[in-house]
Design an enzyme around this catalytic site. Structure first.
Site, PDB file in Angstrom:
ATOM      1  N   HIS A  27       0.789  -1.195   0.016  1.00  0.00           N
ATOM      2  CA  HIS A  27       0.018  -0.038  -0.040  1.00  0.00           C
ATOM      3  C   HIS A  27       0.917   1.143   0.135  1.00  0.00           C
ATOM      4  O   HIS A  27       2.057   1.229   0.569  1.00  0.00           O
ATOM      5  CB  HIS A  27      -0.928  -0.183   1.262  1.00  0.00           C
ATOM      6  CG  HIS A  27      -0.053   0.452   2.529  1.00  0.00           C
ATOM      7  ND1 HIS A  27      -0.103   1.636   3.032  1.00  0.00           N
ATOM      8  CD2 HIS A  27       0.025  -0.418   3.316  1.00  0.00           C
ATOM      9  CE1 HIS A  27       0.485   1.648   4.283  1.00  0.00           C
ATOM     10  NE2 HIS A  27       0.718   0.472   4.374  1.00  0.00           N
ATOM     11  N   CYS A  28       0.316   2.364  -0.571  1.00  0.00           N
ATOM     12  CA  CYS A  28       1.027   3.646  -0.487  1.00  0.00           C
ATOM     13  C   CYS A  28       0.302   4.725   0.401  1.00  0.00           C
ATOM     14  O   CYS A  28      -0.637   4.097   1.393  1.00  0.00           O
ATOM     15  CB  CYS A  28       1.276   4.325  -1.850  1.00  0.00           C
ATOM     16  SG  CYS A  28      -0.462   4.417  -2.734  1.00  0.00           S
ATOM     17  N   MET A  29       0.058   5.813   0.282  1.00  0.00           N
ATOM     18  CA  MET A  29      -0.523   6.778   1.011  1.00  0.00           C
ATOM     19  C   MET A  29      -2.208   6.383   1.127  1.00  0.00           C
ATOM     20  O   MET A  29      -2.785   6.601   2.009  1.00  0.00           O
ATOM     21  CB  MET A  29      -0.176   8.078   0.805  1.00  0.00           C
ATOM     22  CG  MET A  29       1.159   8.561   0.962  1.00  0.00           C
ATOM     23  SD  MET A  29       1.473   8.567   3.006  1.00  0.00           S
ATOM     24  CE  MET A  29       0.070   9.904   3.243  1.00  0.00           C
ATOM     25  N   ARG A  31      -3.710   4.033  -1.195  1.00  0.00           N
ATOM     26  CA  ARG A  31      -4.207   2.941  -2.187  1.00  0.00           C
ATOM     27  C   ARG A  31      -3.589   1.412  -1.369  1.00  0.00           C
ATOM     28  O   ARG A  31      -2.295   1.395  -1.184  1.00  0.00           O
ATOM     29  CB  ARG A  31      -3.587   3.098  -3.674  1.00  0.00           C
ATOM     30  CG  ARG A  31      -4.249   4.284  -4.317  1.00  0.00           C
ATOM     31  CD  ARG A  31      -3.822   4.726  -5.677  1.00  0.00           C
ATOM     32  NE  ARG A  31      -4.005   5.798  -6.359  1.00  0.00           N
ATOM     33  CZ  ARG A  31      -3.975   6.185  -7.290  1.00  0.00           C
ATOM     34  NH1 ARG A  31      -3.423   5.204  -8.236  1.00  0.00           N
ATOM     35  NH2 ARG A  31      -4.383   7.341  -7.764  1.00  0.00           N
TER      36      ARG A  31
END
Length: 527
Positions: A27-29, A31
């Site tokens: 995961h990113c910030m 998503r």
């Protein structure tokens, strides 16, 4: 707000094909990023209907579910726990069949500025006879699909790879940026003088070693050994390079910054692959790491650090000159063009530039200007909400996506509302241009507005503001947001919708949809 991340994860897992179809989870910030064995097993429509899902992204090998900051980390942990348990879960953990519950939605961005176009999550229609929101959602999906095809170019693929290198660093940039802001505030107020050196050390340590993390991620992205990429890039920040002379000038630790680290790790990856393809197994284990560090390290010291240093210096000088000399015009152009750049995927080229400016100056002056594009988008969506007051389904979509838009997540509004409608996308750009011109004007007058990290925008950027005094900087940034909201709203209200928009979507006597109020070309009036 999502109250039970496990319930959300349990709802998502069967819709992406079950545990056997998931090959990777990250995961990113904002998503949840999934690697899938078989894309055809994903139920896109059902995914978009899951409460709390702001949209989905198809970007090359990864399938991404937009959940928003804060939420995405908890859902990812629950998703990984389900995978480890073989995907078991109770029926109560899953969302209702109609995709609705009482939790509502929450979210915010980054993009960040930074990402690929998103297919919005659209709320279920309230009035099936005039389901404008569903029509717009389908049109947004078609636009996204066409844009995805256009984005399949070598340049844009390279930009996405660069973004994949820097996106994992954004949480650390945000955390260190906020700590740096607290340290600066305490220093200015002369409070807790014994604590501020510790806070400064905490906020600066990551930036001092960011080249190592960039090298690690670069080697991983380009198929090399991550630790070797980090080892080669580490030479950029090693204090001992001050004793090395290149082109008649002594090198400085950190010279070239993240650009030098990026180039060094790419070079190291190619050297490593060349060695592994030619050396027998008995020698590979010894010679490949040695040659990778030696060859790419020497070229980094004597070529790449100097060249990248010149480029980084030029970027900083150009950014300062742009805003202090032509601030209002530069802000107008940057704020007005950023939404189209996001739509085209070209905004990813700005990530290394932002990072370079933060490394050099402690903040990036470009991000607050570019964030005004989101303000114009929010204003445009609010105008659509007011004008189309009888379109219940579309207003429900806007209500769901607007809080995320205020925090910087603009894709649900872009691909669910403004871009499918056409003109509101252009008037949103007008609002962004006005907000950018406002911030740029104050830069010309000597009030610089910067951000100590990349990722957040909208109201989420306030804790990361830097430049002059925080109060003045926050005032200018807030004024830019209000300008973007107001101009985006007024431009859309008066010019962004066709004549007759806002009338009831059904004829009060015939109870049939009025064609003139549906999106798309209006039928010609008989004369």
């Amino acid at each position: 707000m999502i109250k039970d991340p496990h319930a959300t994860a349990a709802a998502l897992l069967p819709l992406v094909g079950g545990p056997a179809n998931v090959t990777s989870v990250a995961h990113c910030m904002t998503r949840l990023r999934l690697g899938l064995a078989d894309r055809s097993r994903v139920d896109d429509e059902a995914l978009r209907a899951v409460p709390g899902v702001l949209g989905v992204v198809e970007d090359g090998a990864s399938y991404q579910v937009v959940l928003g900051p804060g939420v995405v980390g908890r859902v990812t942990a629950a998703f990984e726990a389900l995978l480890a348990a073989g995907g078991t879960g109770t029926a109560d953990d899953r969302a209702d069949g109609d995709g609705r519950n009482g939790d509502g939605e929450d979210g915010g961005k980054t993009a960040g500025a930074d990402d690929a176009p998103v297919t919005p999550a659209v709320a279920p229609a309230v009035a099936p006879a005039a389901d404008t929101a569903d029509v717009l959602a389908r049109r947004g999906a078609e636009l996204k699909a066409r844009q995805k095809a256009r984005n399949a170019t070598p340049l844009k693929t390279a930009l996405r790879r660069v973004a994949d290198i820097f996106v994992p660093l954004i949480p650390a940039l945000i955390g260190c940026g906020i700590v740096a802001g607290i340290a600066g505030l305490l220093t200015n107020l002369r409070w807790l003088p014994g604590l501020t050196p510790a806070l400064t050390a905490l906020s600066s340590a990551f930036m001092a070693l960011i080249a190592v993390f960039v090298g690690h991620n670069t080697a991983k992205e380009f198929g090399g050994t991550p630790v070797l990429g980090g080892a080669v890039a580490a030479v950029v920040v090693y204090p001992g390079v001050a004793k090395v002379t290149a082109f008649g000038t002594a090198l400085a630790p950190g010279q070239g910054g993240v650009l030098g680290a990026l180039a060094a790790a790419v070079l190291g990856t190619y050297v490593e692959k060349w060695c592994r393809a030619r050396l027998p197994g008995t020698l590979d284990v010894l010679l490949t790491p040695t040659l990778t560090v030696l060859v790419s390290g020497l070229l980094t010291l004597y070529v790449l650090m100097y060249a990248a240093g010149e480029v980084a210096t030029a970027i900083g000088t150009a950014a300062d000159w742009l805003l202090t000399t032509t601030g209002a015009l530069a802000g107008l152009i940057l704020g007005g063009l950023f939404l189209p750049l996001v739509m085209l995927g070209l905004h990813q080229a700005l990530i290394p530039i932002h990072t370079t400016l933060i490394e050099q100056q402690g903040h990036t002056v470009l991000l607050p200007v570019l964030a005004m594009a989101g303000a114009g988008q929010v204003g445009a969506a609010a105008a659509v909400y007011v004008r189309l007051r009888h379109d219940t389904s579309l207003r429900t979509t806007i209500r769901s996506a607007l809080p995320a838009g205020l925090l910087g997540v603009g894709e649900p509004l872009i691909y669910g509302v403004s871009l499918p409608l056409g003109r509101p996308f252009l008037t949103a750009c007008v609002g962004g241009a006005a907000g950018g011109a406002f911030v740029g004007l104050f830069a010309m007058l000597g009030t610089e507005v910067g951000a100590t990290a990349i990722g957040p925008s909208g109201w989420a950027l306030f804790p990361l503001l830097a430049g002059g005094g925080w109060a003045v900087t926050a005032g200018v940034y807030g004024g830019g947001l209000l300008t973007g909201y107001a101009v985006g709203f007024l431009a859309t209200y008066y010019f962004g919708l066709p004549d007759g928009a806002g009338r009831p979507v059904c004829d009060p006597e015939k109870h049939e949809p009025r064609p003139a109020d549906r999106p798309g070309p209006r039928p010609a009036s008989p004369r």
